[in-house]
Structure formats: C-alpha cells, structure tokens
Design an enzyme around this catalytic site. Structure first.
Site: not given
Ligand code: GAL
Length: 655
Positions: A150, A305
């Site tokens: 990110e 994600e």
């Molecule tokens: C994203 C990040 C992950 C985790 C996730 C939680 O921003 O890439 O590592 O922290 O959020 O929602």
C-alpha cells in the site's frame, strides 16, 4: 495469466506465519485446503525476520512455509518484505525514516516508515528483493510478486534534506532552467523569484498559503518518487524472474498516487478495499473504485485485501452482518476481479490488528466467520468460468490526477467544498443504479468507443486534453469548474473553460460558490425543477448553436443558463442535487437494467450479477432467462432475491 494451479477465481488472504509458532502452520494449511484457498500473500512485513542482521539472511522459515503452502495446493503472492525497514537499518541510518511537514523525523515502532527518496533505503530494499527473488525463483508455490505494501499509506511524503535534493532534481528534469520554473510557478507573486534550484525546498509548513503551483509539482513528485522506489524493486525482480507477474496493492481511489502511471508500471492491478459496513451506501463508492481498478489496465484485476468482517482502524469498527462478506466479494468479481483475497488468514493474537477480522477467527472453526469462509470458497469455485472475462462499458467517467491535485489544493480555491470523489460519485451513483457499466478513463485516452463520456470536473485541462474531449463522437458531458487552469495551475487566457470554450460554446464570467446549506433553483427546459448546491457559475453563451437546457431560477443568477448544449457537448455549470435530467438526455443509446433501489445489476460479458445490498427481500424482473451459477438452477421471469443474496446468471446467446 494463470496465477495458481487451480483454474478459476483466486481465493485467499494475507498469511503471517511468523506471528505463530510453527505447530500452528500445519493446521493453517490443512484449513486453507479445506476452505479452497488457492493463494496466500506472505512476507509483507517480514524484513526483520528474513534479514535479522545486515546481509545475513534467514530464509529457513519461509522455505518451510512456501513448501507447506505448495503441498496444500496454495500458491504464493510473495512479498519483497520491504514494507517495514528492520530496526538495525533504522538505527544505523536514522535518515531512512521519513520527516513530516513540521520537520519532525518519525520514530520506528509502527510500519511503512521510510523516506521514499532515501538512496540507502532503496539500496537495501533492492538488495533484499533480489535475494528473495533469487532464493525462490524456482519455487513451485511462487505465483506473483507483491512489492512493498500500500504505497502512500502511512508515508506519502517526506520533507527531509534527501527528499529536498530529489525534488530539486525532479524539478530540474521537468523545467531545465530555474527561469522556466519561475515562469511555471508564477513566482512573481508574493516575491518568490528563485535564482537557483538549490534555493527550492519541499512545501514544509510555511507562515501562510504555499504557492499552489509548487504544491501541484510536489504532489506529482511524491507520486513519482514512490513509483521510482516501486520500479527499482520491480526491475530487480524482473531481472531474476522475468515471467513472474509483479503487482503492488492499491488503495482504491487514492488521492496521493496517480494510478494511471502506477498501473502502467505493473503487470497486474490489485486493490485493497474496505467499505464501511456501517455506511448503507458504501457499496456504491466501492463499485466506483472497482471500476477504476478494471479500467486501469482494461483487464481483470485482483482484490488482494478486504475484510471478512470488522476492521480495526476506524473509530468504531462495525462488523459485517450475515451475508455481507459474501455479497461484497461477489461484487468485486462482478466489477472485474479475478479473485477475492482478505486481510487476513488467521486472526492475530497481538499487535494493533488483533481485533481485525480474519478468515479464521480467534474462535476457530466453530465460528460464524469460518462458516462464511467455507461458503465463500465454495461459491467462488462455482464461478470459475467468470475468470478472465471482460466488461463492455459504453459510458466513461474521466479522472485525472493532476486535475484532482489542483482542485483540492488547500487555501486558494473559490471553495474548498469541491471534492473530486464526491463529484465522480454524483454521476456514478445514478448510472450504477441503472445497471450501466462504467469505465474510468484519463482525459487523453482514446474515448471514441464510448457512447457517453462524462468529465465531472477537469479543473486542470491542457490543450491536448481538450482536443481529446473534442474527439468524443458520442455524448460528452462536462461538469463545472472545468478548463480553468493549465498544467502549471495558471488560469487559461480568457478564463474558464479555457481550451474547452469552443467545444462547449460557453464562457464563465464568474464562479459563484454557495455558502454551506444554501441552494440555487434550476429550471430544466422540460419544466422540472432541480436544486444546485455548493457550486454554481455565471455562464455566458458564446457559441452560435448553443441550446440552453436549464436556467437558474431566482436569486442573483435568475435566468442565466445553468446547463447548455453545443452539438454533442453538454456543460453543467453547477453541482446538481440530481443529475437524472442530464443523464436522461444523453443515455438514450445505452441499455439500462431495471432493478429496485439497493439491488445492483452488473454485467461481465455473458454473466449478469444481481446483488441485493438491502436487508429486505427484493423482487427483480430478470432481463434475460439464464442459469444461476451459485445455485445451479435455471431462472426466468421475476425472482425474489433474499436480503444480501446474489444471483450470477449465465446468459445464453448474444444479448
Ligand atoms: C491494509 C494493510 C494490511 C492490513 C489491513 C487491515 O491497509 O495493507 O496490512 O493492515 O489494511 O485492514
């Protein structure tokens, strides 16, 4: 691009085995296989475990993890592990940590803290990426590379002396001479004339408003500086494993990074999306960001994600009610994702994310969460044939980062209330409600294939971009405050809409931002009344063939044209509460799908996704009969969609 041994849609999540004793790993992979997990993202934050001392690597544990994954049919989205520098690097070279706009160097103890311009950080990151690539080039679990994490989250910009040097070099490349920079930045204003590049600093905290042209270049530079860092790691990976695709996880529609240029630098677009379950409209905004992801490379993308239920970083972290995790996952697929992955596989026992939901919750396999995981895995397998299919969109929304950065510059605009995401959504939401597929497009892409092109706002518009908009053969709609400035944030000669003036046939005499809470009435030529809020303008018709489609009614602007049309180009000089009357005029050739409010209809080639985002059953008249892939039944006529349920209809024939 097949990323796993299993054909179809990817399913899985971030896997952090280093947070668990090794005995747990066997259970992890057994349960992954049970749930049908096909991909795990590993080693995102593992630098300090993989290189515990400078140049001394400890790959043993990761070898065993990758072997285990492979034995259980799970491919690896293997990270370069550079998202958090290890403490030894930070202590040896404190200058790798970023400095904020007040000049404070940030401390170790969180994550993703590094100066994007630090040559020391870059050198170490590239060395680690090379070592990982070399170690795992032939590993059968390796499916793709995940660079950093990110980018721009936590650290978008750094104001340290190294960043200042980098910024100056970037400016020198852009302008060649300091004279050219002075002209572009308009430094004759407020006595800022520079006589050498060495006098220029990043826009740190200053006594008053900072030169907006400097800020615009800073935004461009910050996006480019992080991109350089990404590209350095990418190149190292490509050198060792040229056939393995490289991605980095995007953050939906993000102000900080110009994703058009970022997407061009990677092999596969992947995104992290966390719509708030507490917001009943979040599925609309997230659909817009999914459409951006699909549009970036005009190819399927990957949801890398998402949250199975609650996140851990909002003020109040509301869980997803039953059905929502599945529904939101299917929604990503509907908008072109070839896989749905989550943060994270096993719910953490410690750290800031211990309350973040996971595919395997604290309570283990007895929980509702685990049942959701099993169900989604099975559903995604049923949708295997959707993988790789495209989306035909006849409507494009124009999005340009330079313009966005210019529009949202602090402290010097007629109104600080114009936010590009809101402006995009105002047009996107009604299109989404009609089941109309939408692409996002930069203004200089070939737009000739679209029946309708909408530029909700193009504050910054160059002559070339105006030419591109003029080549639209379908309907063109341009929103207010467009064509105002050039690439240096300088007002076009003659004022707005600058290079769009001939195309639109209007000139704007004055911007007329409205105070918060007040409205301006608009009367459409069909007789309907509408309301404008936040922004109106004082336009003047300058073209011979301009039709006035709506006029302002009442107040200081009474009788002035609010919406005009010149040939195929419609100009909307205000922010309408409801853009339906404009859409009704321009969408005549675009097929819509009639669904009740809260039900989303999205096509992906010959698959129609019907998603009930409401908490009540909805009756939907199917536009075509077809086979529902989720239940393996033939459907026709009117169906009842249960709350948060979905149908994925395979439509036969050419429809
Ligand atoms: C994203 C990040 C992950 C985790 C996730 C939680 O921003 O890439 O590592 O922290 O959020 O929602």
């Amino acid at each position: 691009m097949r990323l796993t041994r299993v054909p179809g849609l990817l399913f899985g999540g971030d896997y952090n085995p280093e947070q668990w004793p090794e005995e747990v790993w066997a259970e992890d992979v057994r349960l992954m296989a049970e749930a049908g997990v096909t991909m795990a993202t590993v080693a995102v934050f593992s630098w300090s475990r993989l290189e515990p001392a400078p140049g001394a690597y400890d790959f043993g544990w990761l070898d065993r993890v990758l072997d285990l994954l492979h034995e259980h049919g799970v491919s690896a989205d293997l990270a370069t592990a550079t998202a958090t520098p290890p403490p030894w690097l930070v202590r040896r070279h404190p200058e790798v940590m970023p400095v904020d706009a007040q000049g404070v160097r940030l401390e170790f103890g969180s994550r993703q803290g590094y100066c994007p311009s630090s040559p020391i950080f870059r050198e170490h990151a590239v060395r680690l990426a090379t070592a990982i690539a070399t170690r795992y080039a032939e590993h059968p679990a390796l499916a793709m590379w995940h660079v950093g994490n990110e980018y721009a989250d936590h650290t978008l910009e750094c104001f340290c002396p190294e960043s200042a040097r980098h910024f100056r070099a970037w400016l020198q490349t852009r302008y060649g001479t300091v004279g050219a920079l002075n002209t572009a930045w308009g430094t004759s204003c407020w006595g800022q004339h520079y006589t050498g590049f060495e006098q220029i600093e990043p826009p740190r905290k200053a006594p008053g408003p900072v030169n907006p042209a400097q800020l615009l270049d800073w935004r461009r530079f910050c996006s480019d500086a992080l991109l350089e860092l990404f590209t350095a790691e990418r190149d190292a990976l490509r050198q060792v494993t040229p056939a393995v695709p490289v991605t980095t996880n995007f953050m939906s529609i993000l102000h900080g990074l110009d994703y058009w240029s970022w997407a061009a630098a990677e092999d596969l677009v992947s995104d992290d999306a966390y719509p708030d379950p507490a917001d009943p409209e979040s599925h609309v905004a997230v659909a817009l960001s999914y459409d951006l992801m699909r549009s970036l490379k005009q190819r399927p993308w990957l949801l890398l994600e998402s949250a199975p239920s609650a996140v851990s970083w909002r003020e109040v972290n509301v869980p997803k009610p039953p059905g929502m995790m599945r529904l939101h996952s299917l929604q990503a697929v509907a908008h072109g994702a070839d896989g749905v992955m989550f943060f994270q596989w096993r719910q953490a026992k410690y750290g800031p994310e211990k309350f973040h939901s996971a595919l395997l919750p604290h309570g283990g396999t007895e929980t509702r969460g685990w049942q959701d995981t099993l169900r989604l895995g099975a559903d995604l397998r049923r949708l295997a044939e959707v993988a790789g299919t495209g989306t035909r969109a006849e409507v494009a929304l124009v999005l340009d980062w330079d313009s966005w950065w210019g529009l949202e510059a602090p402290e010097s605009m007629p109104s600080n209330r114009l936010k590009l995401k809101d402006l995009l959504l105002a047009w996107y939401a009604p299109l989404h409600a009609r089941g109309i597929s939408v692409d996002l497009a930069p203004p200089d892409r070939d737009l000739s294939a679209y029946r309708v092109v909408i530029a909700p706002n193009l504050y910054l518009c160059t002559a070339e971009q105006a030419k591109s908009l003029a080549s639209v053969t379908g309907e063109l709609v341009v929103g207010p405050f467009s064509g105002v400035v050039d690439e240096s944030d300088q007002v076009h000669d003659g004022g707005a809409p600058g290079p769009l003036r001939d195309l639109l046939g209007v000139a704007i005499d004055e911007f007329w931002p409205l105070p918060d809470g007040s409205t301006q009435r608009v009367r459409h030529d069909g007789g309907d009344a509408g309301l404008a809020r936040t922004w109106v303008e004082w336009p003047r018709v300058v073209g011979d063939a301009v039709e006035v489609l709506a006029r302002y009614e009442g107040g200081d602007l009474d009788g002035l044209p609010a919406i005009t049309r010149n040939g195929n180009a419609t100009y909307v000089s205000c922010l309408l509460d409801d853009v339906t009357p404009v859409l009704d005029r321009v969408l005549h050739a675009v097929p819509a799908i009639d669904v009740p409010p809260g039900v989303e209809a999205t096509r992906r080639e010959n698959h129609l996704f019907l998603l009930n985002h409401t908490g009540t059953p909805q009756q939907v008249a199917l536009p075509h009969p077809g086979r529902d892939l989720l239940t393996d039944t033939d459907l026709r006529g009117v169906i009842s969609l249960a709350p948060r349920d979905a149908v994925v209809l395979r439509i036969e024939g050419d429809t």
